[in-house]
Design a protein around this motif. Structure first.
Motif, PDB file in Angstrom:
ATOM      1  N   LEU A 160      -2.998   0.786   5.086  1.00 35.39           N
ATOM      2  CA  LEU A 160      -3.141  -0.497   5.789  1.00 35.39           C
ATOM      3  C   LEU A 160      -2.095  -0.640   6.878  1.00 35.39           C
ATOM      4  O   LEU A 160      -0.952  -0.207   6.728  1.00 35.39           O
ATOM      5  N   CYS A 179       0.845  -1.206   0.000  1.00 30.59           N
ATOM      6  CA  CYS A 179       0.000   0.000   0.000  1.00 30.59           C
ATOM      7  C   CYS A 179       0.878   1.252   0.000  1.00 30.59           C
ATOM      8  O   CYS A 179       1.607   1.495   0.959  1.00 30.59           O
ATOM      9  N   PHE A 239       0.155   4.333   0.334  1.00 28.18           N
ATOM     10  CA  PHE A 239      -0.305   5.489   1.120  1.00 28.18           C
ATOM     11  C   PHE A 239      -0.256   5.259   2.626  1.00 28.18           C
ATOM     12  O   PHE A 239      -0.654   6.123   3.395  1.00 28.18           O
ATOM     13  N   PRO A 293      -2.703  -2.301  -5.719  1.00 29.60           N
ATOM     14  CA  PRO A 293      -1.527  -3.156  -5.488  1.00 29.60           C
ATOM     15  C   PRO A 293      -1.641  -4.091  -4.289  1.00 29.60           C
ATOM     16  O   PRO A 293      -0.969  -5.121  -4.230  1.00 29.60           O
ATOM     17  N   CYS A 294      -2.493  -3.746  -3.335  1.00 32.09           N
ATOM     18  CA  CYS A 294      -2.591  -4.570  -2.120  1.00 32.09           C
ATOM     19  C   CYS A 294      -3.273  -5.913  -2.381  1.00 32.09           C
ATOM     20  O   CYS A 294      -3.081  -6.850  -1.613  1.00 32.09           O
ATOM     21  N   CYS A 315      -8.596   4.661   2.462  1.00 30.82           N
ATOM     22  CA  CYS A 315      -8.128   3.960   1.261  1.00 30.82           C
ATOM     23  C   CYS A 315      -8.246   4.935   0.099  1.00 30.82           C
ATOM     24  O   CYS A 315      -9.299   5.534  -0.113  1.00 30.82           O
ATOM     25  N   LYS A 316      -7.158   5.099  -0.651  1.00 27.38           N
ATOM     26  CA  LYS A 316      -7.146   6.089  -1.753  1.00 27.38           C
ATOM     27  C   LYS A 316      -7.666   5.487  -3.057  1.00 27.38           C
ATOM     28  O   LYS A 316      -7.558   6.102  -4.103  1.00 27.38           O
ATOM     29  N   ILE A 361     -11.580  -0.953  -8.827  1.00 26.08           N
ATOM     30  CA  ILE A 361     -11.620  -0.654  -7.397  1.00 26.08           C
ATOM     31  C   ILE A 361     -13.015  -0.185  -6.956  1.00 26.08           C
ATOM     32  O   ILE A 361     -13.378  -0.319  -5.787  1.00 26.08           O
TER      33      ILE A 361
HETATM   34  S1  SF4 Z   1      -6.409   0.367  -2.814  1.00 22.98           S
HETATM   35 FE1  SF4 Z   1      -5.078  -0.858  -1.461  1.00 22.98          FE
HETATM   36  S2  SF4 Z   1      -3.050  -0.045  -1.882  1.00 22.98           S
HETATM   37 FE2  SF4 Z   1      -4.491   1.525  -2.598  1.00 22.98          FE
HETATM   38  S3  SF4 Z   1      -4.800   2.903  -0.843  1.00 22.98           S
HETATM   39 FE3  SF4 Z   1      -6.427   1.352  -0.771  1.00 22.98          FE
HETATM   40  S4  SF4 Z   1      -5.587  -0.182   0.627  1.00 22.98           S
HETATM   41 FE4  SF4 Z   1      -3.835   1.040  -0.048  1.00 22.98          FE
END
Ligand code: SF4
Ligand code: SF4
Ligand code: SF4
Length: 257
Positions: free
Chosen positions: A71, A66, A68, A101-102, A94-95, A125
């Motif tokens: 997590l 992650c 940002f 990628p997580c 969560c961005k 997403i």
């Molecule tokens: S999508 Fe996954 S990697 Fe991206 S900010 Fe949210 S938790 Fe982090």
């Protein structure tokens, strides 16, 4: 003497087996309890809490991936199972990374890529269901008549996951409310709204969906919505098989009031 030793050996073996079985039972009871009670927001595409806990090996790869710092892994003393990944939107939401990628990095499919893939098999997403945002209408200042749309503007699905509803202010008789309303089917639970909320303690909060949302069941159908017709068909088939004379009563759209 030899017989006594043999019996002791068998007894110890039986005790060990019983302890192992008890351990297994206690652990599975613990997991069920954890599933039912824990207020925790998992990464995107996490399986249902019970399944997630069975699959997650606490490797921390999702946390590392992650970019940002959203997590984190639960540490001892927290009310979350130690070593499992979670996030706290008020701190870092969560961005909603497009490449998520997580998720694909998870070696055990505790984070299931299928839950964030569209019909073409591409990552999406917007399909994530990390939780659902709930507005506390008592403490949201927009419901007092103060102009605030911070949560609405922060939402990556502005106008879809969260809308502003225009309503007349009966108290003043000359103003309007612009009220944030969350669409639970669209909301991903990213928590951008909670993070942006201007009140001291957020008046909009993301909650686990299984704790926040009710379930209608099959007794009530929205007769005016096409999407509900499938459920109606299933209900008709089931009811007719039970009682051929039984008719479904449509209270809201029927002729009589
Ligand atoms: S999508 Fe996954 S990697 Fe991206 S900010 Fe949210 S938790 Fe982090
Ligand atoms: S990558 Fe998967 S298995 Fe590893 S900690 Fe994250 S969820 Fe658990
Ligand atoms: S959690 Fe808030 S910001 Fe995220 S999709 Fe739902 S309403 Fe929008």
């Amino acid at each position: 003497m030899e017989e006594l030793t043999r019996r002791k050996f068998l007894l110890n073996g039986a005790k060990a087996i019983a302890l192992t079985l008890m351990g297994g039972l206690v652990w599975s009871a613990y997991l069920s309890e954890a599933k039912a009670n824990v207020f925790v927001l998992r990464p995107p595409a996490a399986l249902d809490e019970e399944e997630f806990l069975k699959h997650c090996i606490k490797c921390g790869l999702c946390v590392e991936a992650c970019p940002f710092g959203t997590l984190k892994l639960a540490t001892q003393g927290e009310a979350i199972i130690t070593g499992t990944p979670y996030f706290t939107p008020r701190e870092v939401p969560c961005k909603m990374c497009v490449d998520i990628p997580c998720v694909p990095i998870c070696p055990t499919e505790a984070l299931d890529i299928n839950l964030v893939s569209n019909e073409k098999g591409l990552l999406d997403i917007n399909k994530a269901k990390m939780g659902v945002a709930i507005v506390d209408r008592e403490h949201c200042v927009a419901y007092w008549g103060v102009q605030c749309d911070a949560c609405y503007r922060a939402c990556p699905l502005m106008g879809e996951a969260i809308i502003l509803e225009l309503k007349r202010n009966e108290r003043t008789g000359k103003h309007s409310f612009l009220l944030p309303v969350v669409m639970s089917e669209v909301c991903t639970g990213c928590g951008m709204c909670e993070n942006a909320c201007i009140t001291k303690k957020a008046a909009i909060r993301v909650m686990p969906r299984h704790l926040a949302l009710g379930e209608v069941g099959e007794n009530y159908i929205k007769g005016w919505e096409k999407g509900d017709e499938k459920r109606l068909e299933n209900l008709k088939t089931r009811d007719l098989s039970l009682d051929k004379n039984k008719q479904i009563q449509d209270y809201l759209n029927g002729e009589e009031f």
